[in-house]
Design a protein around this motif. Structure first.
Motif, PDB file in Angstrom:
ATOM      1  N   GLY A   6       1.439  -3.687  -6.594  1.00 13.04           N
ATOM      2  CA  GLY A   6       1.209  -5.118  -6.737  1.00 13.04           C
ATOM      3  C   GLY A   6       2.445  -5.914  -7.111  1.00 13.04           C
ATOM      4  O   GLY A   6       2.631  -7.039  -6.653  1.00 13.04           O
ATOM      5  N   CYS A   7       3.305  -5.337  -7.939  1.00 13.15           N
ATOM      6  CA  CYS A   7       4.514  -6.057  -8.364  1.00 13.15           C
ATOM      7  C   CYS A   7       5.365  -6.520  -7.179  1.00 13.15           C
ATOM      8  O   CYS A   7       5.765  -7.685  -7.136  1.00 13.15           O
ATOM      9  N   LEU A  33      -2.826 -10.996  -5.655  1.00 15.11           N
ATOM     10  CA  LEU A  33      -2.702  -9.683  -5.034  1.00 15.11           C
ATOM     11  C   LEU A  33      -3.588  -9.564  -3.797  1.00 15.11           C
ATOM     12  O   LEU A  33      -4.717 -10.052  -3.772  1.00 15.11           O
ATOM     13  N   ASP A  34      -3.054  -8.903  -2.781  1.00 14.57           N
ATOM     14  CA  ASP A  34      -3.815  -8.604  -1.573  1.00 14.57           C
ATOM     15  C   ASP A  34      -4.287  -7.159  -1.708  1.00 14.57           C
ATOM     16  O   ASP A  34      -3.538  -6.217  -1.442  1.00 14.57           O
ATOM     17  N   SER A  36      -6.237  -5.447   0.014  1.00 16.75           N
ATOM     18  CA  SER A  36      -6.310  -4.679   1.259  1.00 16.75           C
ATOM     19  C   SER A  36      -4.993  -3.953   1.526  1.00 16.75           C
ATOM     20  O   SER A  36      -4.938  -3.031   2.335  1.00 16.75           O
ATOM     21  N   GLU A  37      -3.941  -4.357   0.832  1.00 16.45           N
ATOM     22  CA  GLU A  37      -2.627  -3.730   0.993  1.00 16.45           C
ATOM     23  C   GLU A  37      -2.350  -2.660  -0.064  1.00 16.45           C
ATOM     24  O   GLU A  37      -1.297  -2.037  -0.057  1.00 16.45           O
ATOM     25  N   ILE A  38      -3.304  -2.456  -0.974  1.00 19.84           N
ATOM     26  CA  ILE A  38      -3.111  -1.479  -2.043  1.00 19.84           C
ATOM     27  C   ILE A  38      -3.796  -0.175  -1.651  1.00 19.84           C
ATOM     28  O   ILE A  38      -4.986  -0.149  -1.338  1.00 19.84           O
ATOM     29  N   ASP A  39      -3.043   0.913  -1.640  1.00 22.25           N
ATOM     30  CA  ASP A  39      -3.536   2.231  -1.267  1.00 22.25           C
ATOM     31  C   ASP A  39      -4.188   2.888  -2.479  1.00 22.25           C
ATOM     32  O   ASP A  39      -3.508   3.259  -3.430  1.00 22.25           O
ATOM     33  N   LEU A  40      -5.501   3.016  -2.423  1.00 19.39           N
ATOM     34  CA  LEU A  40      -6.253   3.609  -3.530  1.00 19.39           C
ATOM     35  C   LEU A  40      -6.658   5.053  -3.231  1.00 19.39           C
ATOM     36  O   LEU A  40      -7.517   5.616  -3.918  1.00 19.39           O
TER      37      LEU A  40
END
Length: 80
Positions: A6-7, A33-34, A36-40
Motif C-alpha cells: 500500500g505504501c 488504497l486500491d 484490487s492491486e494488493i496480493d493477499l
C-alpha cells in the motif's frame, strides 16, 4: 502486506535507517488504497492451511444429529 503493497500506491516510503517510518495508514490514506492491486495470496494460504476439514465434517454430523434428535422429540411429545 497492506503496508508493503500500500505504501508505494500512495507514494509513501519507509523513511531512513535513522528515522524509519513504520506507522500505519491514516483513515484518509487507507481510503486511497486500491485493494484490487494488493496480493493477499499469502494471507489466504495461511487461512486455508489452518482449516481442519475433518473437524468441520465431524461437527457438521454432530449438529445434524442434534437437529434430527430435537425434531424427533418434538413429534413424540403429546399435545393436550
Amino acid at each position: 502486506m497492506f503496508n508493503e503493497q500500500g505504501c508505494p500506491q500512495i507514494g509513501r516510503g519507509w523513511g531512513s535507517p535513522k528515522s524509519p517510518d513504520c506507522r500505519g495508514f491514516t483513515p484518509e490514506e487507507f481510503q486511497k488504497l486500491d485493494f484490487s492491486e494488493i496480493d493477499l495470496s499469502e494471507f489466504i494460504a495461511d487461512i486455508v492451511g489452518s482449516i481442519d476439514v475433518d473437524k468441520i465434517q465431524a461437527d457438521s454430523i454432530k449438529i445434524q444429529e442434534k437437529i434430527e434428535s430435537n425434531l424427533e422429540n418434538l413429534t413424540r411429545k403429546p399435545t393436550n
